[in-house]
Scaffold this motif. Structure first.
Motif, short mmCIF file in Angstrom:
data_model
loop_
_atom_site.label_atom_id
_atom_site.label_comp_id
_atom_site.label_asym_id
_atom_site.label_seq_id
_atom_site.Cartn_x
_atom_site.Cartn_y
_atom_site.Cartn_z
N TRP A 5 -38.67 -30.32 27.82
CA TRP A 5 -38.14 -29.09 27.21
C TRP A 5 -38.02 -29.29 25.71
CZ3 TRP A 5 -37.49 -24.38 29.09
CH2 TRP A 5 -37.45 -24.20 30.48
N VAL A 6 -38.44 -28.29 24.96
CA VAL A 6 -38.22 -28.23 23.52
C VAL A 6 -37.63 -26.85 23.24
CG1 VAL A 6 -39.27 -28.27 21.23
CG2 VAL A 6 -40.17 -29.75 23.05
N ASP A 7 -36.35 -26.83 22.93
CA ASP A 7 -35.62 -25.57 22.78
C ASP A 7 -35.80 -24.74 24.05
OD1 ASP A 7 -34.75 -26.36 20.19
OD2 ASP A 7 -36.65 -25.66 19.34
N ASP A 8 -36.40 -23.57 23.94
CA ASP A 8 -36.57 -22.69 25.10
C ASP A 8 -37.97 -22.76 25.70
OD1 ASP A 8 -33.95 -21.81 24.91
OD2 ASP A 8 -34.47 -20.17 23.56
N ALA A 9 -38.75 -23.74 25.33
CA ALA A 9 -40.11 -23.87 25.84
C ALA A 9 -40.25 -25.15 26.67
CB ALA A 9 -41.11 -23.89 24.70
N LEU A 10 -40.97 -25.04 27.77
CA LEU A 10 -41.27 -26.18 28.62
C LEU A 10 -42.74 -26.54 28.42
CD1 LEU A 10 -40.34 -28.13 30.90
CD2 LEU A 10 -41.19 -26.41 32.53
N TYR A 11 -42.99 -27.78 27.97
CA TYR A 11 -44.35 -28.28 27.78
C TYR A 11 -44.69 -29.16 28.97
CZ TYR A 11 -44.20 -26.69 22.94
OH TYR A 11 -44.12 -25.92 21.82
N VAL A 12 -45.85 -28.89 29.58
CA VAL A 12 -46.27 -29.57 30.80
C VAL A 12 -47.70 -30.07 30.63
CG1 VAL A 12 -46.68 -29.33 33.28
CG2 VAL A 12 -44.79 -28.08 32.21
N ILE A 13 -47.95 -31.32 31.01
CA ILE A 13 -49.31 -31.85 31.08
C ILE A 13 -49.78 -31.69 32.52
CG2 ILE A 13 -50.80 -33.87 30.84
CD1 ILE A 13 -48.75 -34.99 28.85
N ASP A 14 -50.90 -31.00 32.70
CA ASP A 14 -51.40 -30.81 34.06
C ASP A 14 -52.45 -31.87 34.41
OD1 ASP A 14 -53.90 -30.01 33.04
OD2 ASP A 14 -53.55 -27.89 33.44
N ASN A 15 -52.98 -31.80 35.63
CA ASN A 15 -53.95 -32.79 36.11
C ASN A 15 -55.30 -32.72 35.42
OD1 ASN A 15 -52.15 -33.92 37.91
ND2 ASN A 15 -52.73 -32.54 39.56
N ASN A 16 -55.54 -31.65 34.66
CA ASN A 16 -56.80 -31.51 33.91
C ASN A 16 -56.63 -31.90 32.45
OD1 ASN A 16 -58.32 -30.49 36.13
ND2 ASN A 16 -57.24 -28.55 35.87
N TYR A 17 -55.53 -32.58 32.13
CA TYR A 17 -55.23 -33.04 30.77
C TYR A 17 -55.14 -31.87 29.79
CZ TYR A 17 -56.70 -37.10 33.31
OH TYR A 17 -56.83 -38.05 34.28
N LEU A 19 -52.29 -29.40 27.98
CA LEU A 19 -50.88 -29.22 27.65
C LEU A 19 -50.58 -27.73 27.76
CD1 LEU A 19 -48.18 -30.35 26.57
CD2 LEU A 19 -49.09 -29.98 24.27
N ARG A 20 -49.67 -27.38 28.63
CA ARG A 20 -49.32 -25.97 28.84
C ARG A 20 -47.90 -25.74 28.33
NH1 ARG A 20 -53.34 -23.74 31.50
NH2 ARG A 20 -54.69 -25.09 32.75
N LYS A 21 -47.74 -24.64 27.61
CA LYS A 21 -46.44 -24.26 27.07
C LYS A 21 -45.94 -23.04 27.84
CE LYS A 21 -44.11 -22.72 22.86
NZ LYS A 21 -44.32 -22.32 21.45
N TYR A 22 -44.74 -23.18 28.43
CA TYR A 22 -44.14 -22.11 29.21
C TYR A 22 -42.82 -21.67 28.58
CZ TYR A 22 -47.25 -23.65 32.98
OH TYR A 22 -48.34 -24.00 33.72
N SER A 27 -35.58 -16.09 35.21
CA SER A 27 -35.79 -17.15 36.21
C SER A 27 -37.26 -17.36 36.57
CB SER A 27 -35.00 -16.87 37.49
OG SER A 27 -33.63 -16.78 37.19
N THR A 28 -38.18 -16.89 35.74
CA THR A 28 -39.60 -17.08 35.97
C THR A 28 -40.22 -17.75 34.75
OG1 THR A 28 -39.68 -15.09 37.35
CG2 THR A 28 -41.78 -15.93 36.51
N LEU A 29 -41.06 -18.77 35.00
CA LEU A 29 -41.79 -19.41 33.91
C LEU A 29 -43.07 -18.64 33.63
CD1 LEU A 29 -41.47 -23.21 34.75
CD2 LEU A 29 -40.47 -22.02 32.79
N TYR A 30 -43.32 -18.34 32.36
CA TYR A 30 -44.53 -17.65 31.94
C TYR A 30 -45.31 -18.56 31.00
CZ TYR A 30 -42.32 -13.46 33.77
OH TYR A 30 -41.72 -12.54 34.59
N GLU A 31 -46.60 -18.70 31.27
CA GLU A 31 -47.42 -19.53 30.38
C GLU A 31 -47.66 -18.78 29.08
OE1 GLU A 31 -51.69 -21.81 30.10
OE2 GLU A 31 -50.89 -21.33 32.08
#
Length: 188
Positions: A5-17, A19-22, A27-31
């Motif tokens: 988490w960075v402030d109000d954004a969730l950064y995720v590394i997926d299996n395809n390398y 980086l996705r920012k949500y 209560s719903t994550l939006y890319e």
């Protein structure tokens, strides 16, 4: 894999390398955006300025990225060669080998110098991802394990000891983050 988490954004590394920012709304994550990373990117943390992402294919590198997914050209070599879990304690990085039984947890500086190391005593479990949570005073480091648990660890005198541990029903936790209030997991 990895998320932070960075402030109000969730950064995720997926299996395809990638980086996705949500962002979270109702209560719903939006890319919001996505960025290509080096093949083998694994493990992510944030130091207040940059996202730091581990590299599992080209060795021990940990690279700095802007919040817009741009590599800054800054990196350091960690003591862990392959897939790594990494988090930031406010001054140093904590890095351990992902999916390793009772791993050594290294505290390293921005140059990759080992400041301290802690031998994990976590009941012979593999530690997957980790997150530093300063709000928990008995032990700031949380790890997910191959036993389907989350464990709070205290780091002192060269060891990492379990303070508390609890099971969950979500399967194997591949990513672990904290938003300032709650632990977040990404599982199978």
């Amino acid at each position: 894999d990895g998320m932070v988490w960075v402030d109000d954004a969730l950064y995720v590394i997926d299996n395809n390398y990638t980086l996705r920012k949500y962002t979270l709304s109702d209560s719903t994550l939006y890319e919001e955006n996505s960025f290509s990373l080096y093949t083998g990117s694994y493990g992510i943390t944030y130091d207040g300025e940059y996202l730091w992402i581990g590299d599992s294919y080209e060795g021990s590198s940990v690279r700095a990225y802007t919040l817009d997914g741009n590599y800054t050209g800054t990196s350091f070599n960690s003591p862990v060669w392959d897939r790594k879990a990494l988090t930031y304690d406010g001054e140093y990085f904590l890095i351990h080998d992902y999916n390793y039984n009772n791993p050594t947890i290294y505290q390293v500086d921005y140059n990759g110098n080992i400041i301290d190391q802690f031998y994990a005593n976590i009941n012979n479990m593999d530690a997957y991802q980790s997150v530093w949570v300063p709000q928990y005073h008995d032990g700031h480091l949380w790890v997910s394990t191959d036993n389907g648990t989350l464990a709070q660890l205290r780091l002192e005198d060269g060891t990492a000891e379990i303070v508390q541990e609890f099971s969950h029903s979500e399967g194997t936790v591949y990513s672990l983050a904290h938003d300032g209030r709650d632990l977040w997991i990404n599982s199978d």
